[in-house]
Scaffold this active site. Structure first.
Site, mmCIF file in Angstrom:
data_model
loop_
_atom_site.group_PDB
_atom_site.id
_atom_site.type_symbol
_atom_site.label_atom_id
_atom_site.label_comp_id
_atom_site.label_asym_id
_atom_site.label_seq_id
_atom_site.Cartn_x
_atom_site.Cartn_y
_atom_site.Cartn_z
ATOM 1 C CB THR A 94 -0.893 -0.005 1.262
ATOM 2 O OG1 THR A 94 -1.557 1.241 1.376
ATOM 3 C CG2 THR A 94 -0.090 -0.227 2.537
ATOM 4 C CG ASP A 95 -1.121 4.963 -1.107
ATOM 5 O OD1 ASP A 95 -1.703 4.346 -0.186
ATOM 6 O OD2 ASP A 95 -1.700 5.824 -1.804
ATOM 7 C CD GLU A 96 -3.538 3.637 4.342
ATOM 8 O OE1 GLU A 96 -3.352 3.491 5.549
ATOM 9 O OE2 GLU A 96 -4.657 3.666 3.818
ATOM 10 C CE1 TYR B 157 -3.581 -2.594 5.559
ATOM 11 C CE2 TYR B 157 -3.373 -0.261 5.036
ATOM 12 C CZ TYR B 157 -3.447 -1.591 4.625
ATOM 13 O OH TYR B 157 -3.386 -1.889 3.285
ATOM 14 C CE LYS C 242 -0.036 -4.571 2.999
ATOM 15 N NZ LYS C 242 -0.417 -5.924 2.472
#
Ligand code: NAD
Ligand code: DAU
Length: 349
Positions: free
Chosen positions: A131-133, A156, A160
C-alpha cells in the site's frame, strides 16, 4: 507454453478476487491456487463465475498455519506467490493492532519461509501486494515515488511497512526473487462495505447518515480495482526481480468532494431529488492519526511497463454504484449479522 503454479493468497477478498479472475481467465495454461482463510472480508460469492474452472483450486487455509502452508507447498509445488491476504482496514487496526501484526507481519514471514524452503525453478517469484500508506502522509503538494522514505502512522500501515521490509530482507539475505508494489486507494465491485465508497453507497441506499471524518478535507488517490489487477499482471510477468512499483490513479479527490459526487450519482440512479443524499452527510469525530493526503507518482510503471489506468473516475464510480445496486443480495448477506456489531461499535458509540 510456460505452465506456472501460482499461489494467490487472499483471493476471496476485494482486490484478490479480481486478480484471481483475471489470471484464471487469461492464463488457462497456469494452475491458479487461491488460498484464503475466509475472514469477515473474504467471500466465496466473489468468485462464483470461475469456481468450476479447470485451472482453479480453492484452498481454505490460514497463512499463519505454518504446517498446513508447508504441506501445501510440498503437495502442489507452487513456483510463485502473489500475496494479498491481509487485514486491510485502518479503523479496525486502531481497535485491534495485534491482529494486524499477526496476519500482516507474521503471516507474511510464514509464507516467505515456506517459499524459501519449497519453491523451485527459474520461474520462482514472491510478489507482495502493498500500500501507499507505508509512506505516511503528504502535505498539500508532492507525490510518493518508489524512493520515498517509509513513515507509517496507523497500526495497519505500520504492519504493511514491516511486511514490505521482511520481503526485501528475505530477498537480500536468502537471495529470493521478490517484487513489491504499493498501490493507492482501490474502489469497485466486491469491496467490503466498511471502506468509504461501499459504506456510503450502502448507507445512501438505506437513507442512513454518511459519517465524514473530521472536516472532510483529506485527500486520497482512487484507482478502479480492475486497473490494479492489470498492473499486478504486468508486474508479475515483466518486472525485474527486486523491483518496487508504485501504482496510482492520477486521480486525487478530497473526501468531501468525492462524497458529494457519489451522492449526486446515487440520487440520479435512485430517482431521488438532487440533494437528498447530500443531506445525509454528517461530520463525525476524526480518525486518530488520520493521514492528510496520499498521491502516487506512477511514472515508473507507466514508463517501464506501459501501464496506465483505463477508466475515468466518474465512469468507474458509476460502474461501481451499478454493481452494488444490481447485487443487493451480496450486500444484504454481508451487512446482516456480525457487520451490525462492527457498525455500531465504530459509528454509534
Ligand atoms: P480485503 O480485506 O478485502 O481482503 C483480504 C483477504 O485476505 C480476505 O479474503 C481474507 O479472508 C483474507 N485473509 C485475511 N487474513 C487471512 C489469513 N490469516 N490467512 C489467509 N487469508 C486471510 O482486502 P483488500 O482490500 O482486497 O486488500 C488486499 C491486499 O491489497 C492487502 O494486502 C492490502 O493491504 C492491499 N492493498 C489494498 C488497497 C485497497 O485500497 N483496498 C490498496 C493498496 C493495497
Ligand atoms: O491507500 C491505500 C489504502 O486505502 C489501503 O492500503 C487500505 O487497505 C484501504 O483500506 C484504504 O485505506 P483508507 O484509510 O484510505 O480507506 P478508507 O476507505 O477507510 O477511507 C478513505 C478516506 O475516507 C479516509 O480519509 C478516511 C475517510 N472515511 C472513511 C470511512 C470508512 C470517512 O470520512 N468516513 C468513513 O466512515
Amino acid at each position: 507454453m510456460v505452465n506456472k503454479k501460482v499461489l494467490i493468497t487472499g483471493g476471496c477478498g476485494f482486490i484478490g478476487s479480481h486478480v484471481v479472475r483475471l489470471f484464471v481467465n487469461k492464463y488457462p495454461q497456469y494452475n491458479i491456487f487461491n488460498l484464503d482463510a475466509l475472514t469477515y472480508s473474504g467471500n466465496l460469492e466473489n468468485l462464483v463465475d470461475i469456481e468450476n474452472a479447470s485451472n482453479y483450486t480453492f484452498l481454505k487455509n490460514d497463512i499463519n498455519d505454518a504446517d498446513s502452508i508447508n504441506h501445501l507447498f510440498k503437495s502442489y509445488k507452487f513456483d510463485s506467490v502473489i500475496h494479498l491476504a491481509a487485514e486491510s482496514h485502518v479503523d479496525r487496526s486502531i481497535s485491534d493492532p495485534l491482529q494486524f501484526a499477526k496476519t500482516n507481519i507474521l503471516g507474511t514471514i510464514n509464507l516467505l519461509d515456506s517459499f524459501k524452503k519449497h519453491a523451485q525453478g527459474e520461474n520462482r517469484l514472491f510478489y507482495h501486494i502493498s500500500t501507499d500508506e507505508v509512506y505516511g502522509t503528504l502535505g498539500e503538494t508532492g507525490l510518493f515515488n518508489e524512493t520515498t522514505s517509509y513513515d507509517p502512522h496507523s497500526p495497519y500501515s505500520a504492519s504493511k511497512a514491516s511486511s514490505d521490509h521482511f520481503v526485501r530482507a528475505y530477498g537480500d539475505t536468502y537471495g529470493l526473487p521478490i517484487v513489491i508494489s504499493n498501490c493507492s486507494n482501490n474502489y469497485g465491485p466486491n469491496q467490503f462495505p466498511e471502506k468509504l465508497i461501499p459504506l456510503f453507497i450502502n448507507n445512501i441506499i438505506n437513507r442512513k447518515s454518511l459519517p465524514v471524518y473530521g472536516d472532510g478535507n483529506y485527500t486520497r488517490d482512487w484507482l478502479y480495482v480492475v486497473d490494479h489487477a492489470k498492473a499486478i499482471d504486468l508486474i508479475f510477468h515483466k518486472a525485474d526481480r527486486g523491483q518496487t512499483y508504485n501504482i496510482g490513479g492520477f486521480n486525487e479527490w478530497k473526501n468531501i468532494d468525492l462524497v458529494n459526487l457519489l451522492c449526486d450519482l446515487m440520487d440520479e440512479r435512485l430517482g431521488r431529488e438532487k440533494g437528498e443524499s447530500r443531506a445525509l452527510i454528517t461530520y463525525v469525530k476524526d480518525r486518530p492519526g488520520h493521514d492528510l493526503r496520499y498521491a502516487i507518482d506512477a511514472s515508473k510503471i507507466n514508463k517501464d511497463l506501459n501501464w496506465t489506468p483505463s477508466l475515468q473516475f466518474e465512469e468507474g464510480l458509476g460502474k461501481t454504484i451499478d454493481w452494488y445496486l444490481n447485487n443487493a443480495d451480496w450486500l444484504d448477506n454481508i451487512t446482516s449479522g456480525e457487520y451490525q456489531t462492527y457498525y455500531s461499535k465504530q459509528y454509534e458509540n
